[in-house]
Design a protein around this motif. Sequence first.
Motif, PDB file in Angstrom:
ATOM      1  N   THR A   1      -5.379  13.114  10.040  1.00  0.00           N
ATOM      2  CA  THR A   1      -4.105  12.397  10.120  1.00  0.00           C
ATOM      3  C   THR A   1      -3.148  13.167  11.026  1.00  0.00           C
ATOM      4  OG1 THR A   1      -4.450  11.650   7.839  1.00  0.00           O
ATOM      5  CG2 THR A   1      -2.244  11.370   8.766  1.00  0.00           C
ATOM      6  N   LYS A   2      -2.597  12.475  12.013  1.00  0.00           N
ATOM      7  CA  LYS A   2      -1.688  13.125  12.963  1.00  0.00           C
ATOM      8  C   LYS A   2      -0.284  13.166  12.382  1.00  0.00           C
ATOM      9  CE  LYS A   2      -4.237  11.747  17.130  1.00  0.00           C
ATOM     10  NZ  LYS A   2      -4.182  10.955  18.387  1.00  0.00           N
ATOM     11  N   THR A   3       0.125  14.353  11.948  1.00  0.00           N
ATOM     12  CA  THR A   3       1.459  14.556  11.384  1.00  0.00           C
ATOM     13  C   THR A   3       1.771  16.042  11.435  1.00  0.00           C
ATOM     14  OG1 THR A   3       2.828  14.365   9.397  1.00  0.00           O
ATOM     15  CG2 THR A   3       0.478  14.692   9.052  1.00  0.00           C
ATOM     16  N   PRO A   4       3.016  16.420  11.674  1.00  0.00           N
ATOM     17  CA  PRO A   4       3.345  17.845  11.680  1.00  0.00           C
ATOM     18  C   PRO A   4       3.233  18.491  10.309  1.00  0.00           C
ATOM     19  CG  PRO A   4       5.323  16.501  11.975  1.00  0.00           C
ATOM     20  CD  PRO A   4       4.157  15.582  12.080  1.00  0.00           C
TER      21      PRO A   4
ATOM     22  N   ILE B   1       4.153  12.076   2.610  1.00  0.00           N
ATOM     23  CA  ILE B   1       2.699  11.949   2.625  1.00  0.00           C
ATOM     24  C   ILE B   1       2.080  12.532   1.365  1.00  0.00           C
ATOM     25  CG2 ILE B   1       0.595  12.694   3.831  1.00  0.00           C
ATOM     26  CD1 ILE B   1       2.302  12.645   6.424  1.00  0.00           C
ATOM     27  N   LYS B   2       2.551  13.691   0.944  1.00  0.00           N
ATOM     28  CA  LYS B   2       1.903  14.364  -0.181  1.00  0.00           C
ATOM     29  C   LYS B   2       2.057  13.578  -1.486  1.00  0.00           C
ATOM     30  CE  LYS B   2       5.518  17.686  -1.557  1.00  0.00           C
ATOM     31  NZ  LYS B   2       6.628  16.974  -0.901  1.00  0.00           N
TER      32      LYS B   2
ATOM     33  N   VAL C   1      -3.391   7.518   5.314  1.00  0.00           N
ATOM     34  CA  VAL C   1      -2.741   7.977   4.082  1.00  0.00           C
ATOM     35  C   VAL C   1      -3.095   7.056   2.921  1.00  0.00           C
ATOM     36  CG1 VAL C   1      -0.519   8.383   2.947  1.00  0.00           C
ATOM     37  CG2 VAL C   1      -0.859   9.136   5.309  1.00  0.00           C
ATOM     38  N   VAL C   2      -3.123   5.746   3.170  1.00  0.00           N
ATOM     39  CA  VAL C   2      -3.515   4.808   2.115  1.00  0.00           C
ATOM     40  C   VAL C   2      -4.965   5.069   1.694  1.00  0.00           C
ATOM     41  CG1 VAL C   2      -3.803   2.387   1.491  1.00  0.00           C
ATOM     42  CG2 VAL C   2      -1.890   3.059   2.931  1.00  0.00           C
TER      43      VAL C   2
ATOM     44  N   GLY D   1       0.784  -1.228   0.000  1.00  0.00           N
ATOM     45  CA  GLY D   1       0.000   0.000   0.000  1.00  0.00           C
ATOM     46  C   GLY D   1       0.812   1.272   0.000  1.00  0.00           C
ATOM     47  N   LEU D   2       2.064   1.200   0.481  1.00  0.00           N
ATOM     48  CA  LEU D   2       2.874   2.394   0.633  1.00  0.00           C
ATOM     49  C   LEU D   2       4.282   2.179   0.093  1.00  0.00           C
ATOM     50  CD1 LEU D   2       2.016   3.244   4.354  1.00  0.00           C
ATOM     51  CD2 LEU D   2       1.220   4.537   2.366  1.00  0.00           C
TER      52      LEU D   2
END
Length: 519
Positions: free
Chosen positions: A405-408, A369-370, A425-426, A362-363
């Motif tokens: 989504t928890k991300t800076p 992320i983008k 993200v998936v 999947g990743l």
Amino acid sequence: MQTAPTGHQTPNILEMRSITKEFPGVKALSDVNLAVRAGEIHAICGENGAGKSTLMKVLSGVYPHGTYTGDIYFQGAVQSFRGINASEEAGIVIIHQELALIPELSILENIFLGNEPTRFGIIDWAGARVRAMELLARVGLSDSPDTPIKEIGVGKQQLVEIAKALNKSVKLLILDEPTAALNESDSQHLLDLIRGLKGKGITSIMISHKLNEIEQVADSITILRDGESIETLHVADDGVNEDRIIKGMVGRTLESRFPEHSPRIGEKFFEVSHWNVAHPQIADRMVCKDSSFFVRRGEIVGFAGLMGAGRTELARSVFGRSYGKYLSGTLTLNGQEVVLRNVAQAIDAGLGYVTEDRKTLGLNLLDDIKSTTVSANLKEISPRSIVDRNREFEVAEHYRKTLRTKTPSVEEGVDKLSGGNQQKVVLAKWMFTQPDLLILDEPTRGIDVGAKFEIYGIIQELANQGKGVIVISSELPELLGLSDRIYTIFEGAVTGVVDKSEATPEHLMRLMTSSRVPA
């Protein structure tokens, strides 16, 4: 953090005091304390991103001394592990969720890999074989030591990992989501084995999102939340149950495991008829046998089956024939027969597929992320075949906010995210393709109850938009709580379909273990 009641006289084999671990822009652990008594099974619970795996990586030397602050005491002595070999020499062995086995090597070779017994400077394979048989007997694995790892299931691979740990004279065994990929019988065997190791004096730390298993085997439970240690519960004393654990994890009581949902089901728009697919390597082995099913707009359709029943094989073969050798059968989309020979054609036809193995299929763990978010629909952000980086950022930021989504930053690498956030993200990647039919294979595997609730809400919202959703899950309560209809699969064949109003675990299990296919 609560301390052990005075009635407990067993000494602590492990104490982690004021552990703080930071990554750029993120404080993963903040002044965490953990005390584990000798000979107990100690569970660590918390939502995805709470810091569970990070804490265990600090303990096992994956994050070496000097990269964190705080102290580790093991068997009464302060420790400064500079790497994983140092922690193993002390008797601490960690088994990660992604198993560290080499598929092409045998069970025997994997058990002793990097730790081969020698005699006169030469590997003593005869001695290794005798020792391997002893270790395999201890973990209840009867397969030949010469069997390649790739020929045994995930449940048996977990047993090989534990055999490796026993060979290293383990005193403290750390298991990170040990049953996440196992079926019910393999999970129970593993839990029984952990209890058996406790009887032989081996202490275990177990990270798991399966709260029923935690309640079943754990003596003590430490709860982490947002990188902090919240409390330690002693199961025998505190009357611990799943609801009590959830309250500690999320800071509140969850009134329901599933969001309220009133389905708005429309017309049938996707149908698979008499689908036959052979194994990709073994021509005379069928993985899909004359299977038929359909999906209506706005409908969540569950697929239930025991491990190896053929659920994933059916889904992947339908999704652009990405698994197996197609033999016969038809796909009908919006009343028209379609032929989808590859994944690109499946995506263009309006299908999306979230795989069960997010980290492998999947990743791309090297991506951020983008770029991951837009990867299945690049043409949407590429006027004149050039990627519009501003549009790429806008799309990723939109889904980051929508899915919480928890991300800076969306510039963050996906490998830095917790399992639940990686799953989001998936989901974002496939939602950006605007599919009419989204296939979700084990969408909440290895995800905590809070993140599950959020993902269930996302699935329901997709159905509310008139999309069809297929959910493949090994957890019957999940299928029963989420699905409008449930198909059952046994040995590659669809054996039944049950409406939500008539579905019970007993009814589904009968269909999941029966080769009788309904007319």
